[in-house]
Scaffold this active site. Structure first.
Site, PDB file in Angstrom:
ATOM      1  N   ASP A 208       1.093 -68.880  11.572  1.00 21.86           N
ATOM      2  CA  ASP A 208       0.248 -68.236  12.569  1.00 21.86           C
ATOM      3  C   ASP A 208       1.103 -67.291  13.425  1.00 21.86           C
ATOM      4  O   ASP A 208       1.898 -66.533  12.874  1.00 21.86           O
ATOM      5  CB  ASP A 208      -0.463 -69.309  13.411  1.00 21.86           C
ATOM      6  CG  ASP A 208      -1.624 -68.762  14.230  1.00 21.86           C
ATOM      7  OD1 ASP A 208      -2.718 -68.597  13.684  1.00 21.86           O
ATOM      8  OD2 ASP A 208      -1.421 -68.482  15.427  1.00 21.86           O
ATOM      9  N   TYR A 357      -3.219 -62.676  22.317  1.00 23.35           N
ATOM     10  CA  TYR A 357      -3.940 -61.830  21.362  1.00 23.35           C
ATOM     11  C   TYR A 357      -4.105 -60.415  21.900  1.00 23.35           C
ATOM     12  O   TYR A 357      -3.895 -59.436  21.172  1.00 23.35           O
ATOM     13  CB  TYR A 357      -5.313 -62.436  21.049  1.00 23.35           C
ATOM     14  CG  TYR A 357      -5.249 -63.585  20.086  1.00 23.35           C
ATOM     15  CD1 TYR A 357      -5.564 -63.424  18.738  1.00 23.35           C
ATOM     16  CD2 TYR A 357      -4.846 -64.850  20.514  1.00 23.35           C
ATOM     17  CE1 TYR A 357      -5.500 -64.471  17.845  1.00 23.35           C
ATOM     18  CE2 TYR A 357      -4.772 -65.916  19.634  1.00 23.35           C
ATOM     19  CZ  TYR A 357      -5.093 -65.723  18.305  1.00 23.35           C
ATOM     20  OH  TYR A 357      -4.998 -66.764  17.419  1.00 23.35           O
ATOM     21  N   HIS A 414      -4.240 -73.817   7.059  1.00 24.24           N
ATOM     22  CA  HIS A 414      -3.550 -73.017   8.066  1.00 24.24           C
ATOM     23  C   HIS A 414      -2.513 -73.805   8.853  1.00 24.24           C
ATOM     24  O   HIS A 414      -1.458 -73.282   9.181  1.00 24.24           O
ATOM     25  CB  HIS A 414      -4.597 -72.434   9.009  1.00 24.24           C
ATOM     26  CG  HIS A 414      -4.057 -71.478  10.007  1.00 24.24           C
ATOM     27  ND1 HIS A 414      -3.578 -70.225   9.662  1.00 24.24           N
ATOM     28  CD2 HIS A 414      -3.894 -71.574  11.356  1.00 24.24           C
ATOM     29  CE1 HIS A 414      -3.164 -69.590  10.756  1.00 24.24           C
ATOM     30  NE2 HIS A 414      -3.347 -70.385  11.787  1.00 24.24           N
TER      31      HIS A 414
END
Length: 438
Positions: A208, A357, A414
């Site tokens: 990630d 983000y 993930h």
């Protein structure tokens, strides 16, 4: 192979400028305390009482009939999770689990950076190699608690000394006070951390955001990175990618694809466009207005749990959204999942974690300095079958120019270290053995 004759246009290979930054409150002082201080995770009855009071005041909306997790976290199952959280989950016990490993903090660029540092048992005839593990969102350093005992146990004469930091703004690492803190800033801070701990060369591993941060570290100071291992492979799209997409379903070997690549990639638009559109709504919110959505999550523990745990359902296996319980307890325990949620809740870090983000995606990602810099250090790539996006080796070579191993993992999604710690550890060991030639 046709692709071997396709020239991929890249700017001249170079390292990313290291630069400098200051993310603390106010003006930068003349000097900074560089001491490394022990840190202990703590809790109190008042903290737990506040949590339980907020849980008792929560309101729910009944799910649509037969909707499972298709609309997000199913509120019928959420009530069961929340009941366990209040009546059975023992936060004090989990705090003791967190403190199983030594925690520390140190000031870097104005921020208190948290990390755990786990040394292996001293034994004769074993080679100890330092490695940094970096988490992503919505995870934490706790994701690595199942892989740590494996990495720090002698495996054929090889063992790791593990440093696992919290990204600034996540968990126990102080949140940046100024705009602009992105993966490049995190990479620089983590290099400083390793240097402060006395390491001149070390291995890196991440998934990630951790995959991007460690990749940036390898691009920034390749002379310090002995090897890079990632379980989320990030590359730039180019003519080579387009050719693969067009010809891949019909002539896979001609464009460097394996049959496993074909299975994971196609039909392309369904698996790589529509599925990503269905799963990336959170990213658009966090990359634009994180503070707005974050207000509710920071105030409501139930809302926070639903928001975070929904990702541990769908990102572990896309088919889990068809299950009434999201398949959450198929790979994880509620204790483990709620411990990760509690790290966010008790540190009030959901908003700064979401801001990461916006800081990384506020501009054209393909025009960032790291987009045109190749990774030249030895690289190990682990492609888990349920990862959000599959990246074939044929694509990876355009970014990672020195691939020592590319493994199509047999299972897992993930959150590799959290879900399949043994598989990930085995792949890290085999990669490092190739680099070390042992």
């Amino acid at each position: 192979m046709l692709l071997s004759h396709v020239q991929v246009l890249l700017k001249p290979v170079k390292s990313i400028p290291v630069g400098e930054g200051w993310w603390g409150a106010g003006e930068k002082p003349q000097s900074e305390d560089e001491s490394i201080r022990p840190f202990t995770v703590e809790t109190s009855d008042k903290e737990i009482e506040d949590l339980h009071g907020r849980i008792d005041g929560s309101r729910y909306t009944d799910p649509l009939e037969g909707s499972a997790f298709q609309y997000g976290f199913n509120s019928t199952y959420l009530k069961k999770v929340v009941s366990y959280w209040k009546n059975e989950f023992d936060w004090k016990k989990q705090v003791a689990v967190l403190n199983k490993y030594p925690h520390y903090k140190t000031k870097i660029e104005g921020l208190d950076v948290h990390f755990i540092h786990v040394r292996p048992t001293s034994r004769p005839n074993q080679r100890v190699l330092p490695i940094m593990l970096v988490h992503g969102w919505p995870g934490s350093f706790y994701e690595f608690y199942k892989i740590l005992p494996i990495l720090t146990e002698n495996q054929g004469g090889l063992v790791f000394e593990v440093i696992c930091p919290s990204i600034p703004g996540y968990g126990f690492s102080e949140a940046p006070h100024k705009q602009g803190f992105n993966s490049l800033a995190a990479a620089r801070i983590f290099h400083t951390l390793m240097e402060r701990l006395g390491f001149s060369q070390y291995y890196l591993q991440g998934g990630d955001w951790g995959a991007l941060i460690t990749t940036n570290m390898a691009q920034m100071k390749p002379q310090n990175v002995k090897g890079l291992h990632v379980n989320m492979i990030i590359t730039n799209r180019n003519f080579k990618t387009l050719l693969t997409i067009i010809l891949g379903p019909y002539l896979p070997s001609l464009v460097g694809l394996t049959q496993e690549d074909v299975r994971r990639l196609f039909p392309f638009f369904e698996k790589n466009v529509w599925e990503m559109l269905r799963e990336s709504g959170y990213m658009h919110i966090q990359a634009t207005k994180p503070d707005t959505a974050g207000c509710g999550l920071n105030d409501s523990p139930v809302g926070l749990a639903a928001y975070i745990l929904e990702k541990f359902s769908t990102w572990t296996h896309t088919k889990y959204k068809d299950l009434d319980d999201g398949g959450l307890e198929r790979k994880y325990t509620l204790d483990d999942l709620l411990t990760n949620v509690m790290i966010y809740w008790t540190t009030r870090s959901i908003v700064p974690s979401m801001r990461f983000y916006k800081e990384n995606l506020k501009g054209d990602f393909d025009k960032r300095v790291d987009a045109s810099v190749a990774v030249l250090v030895p690289s190990g790539l682990a492609a888990f079958p349920e990862e959000l996006i599959h990246c074939p080796k044929a694509w990876a070579v355009t970014k990672y120019h020195n691939i020592y191993s590319y493994t199509s993992m047999p299972r897992g999604g993930h959150f590799a270290a959290f879900e399949e710690p043994q598989l990930l550890a085995d792949d890290i060991f085999q990669f490092v053995r190739k680099v070390e030639k042992c």
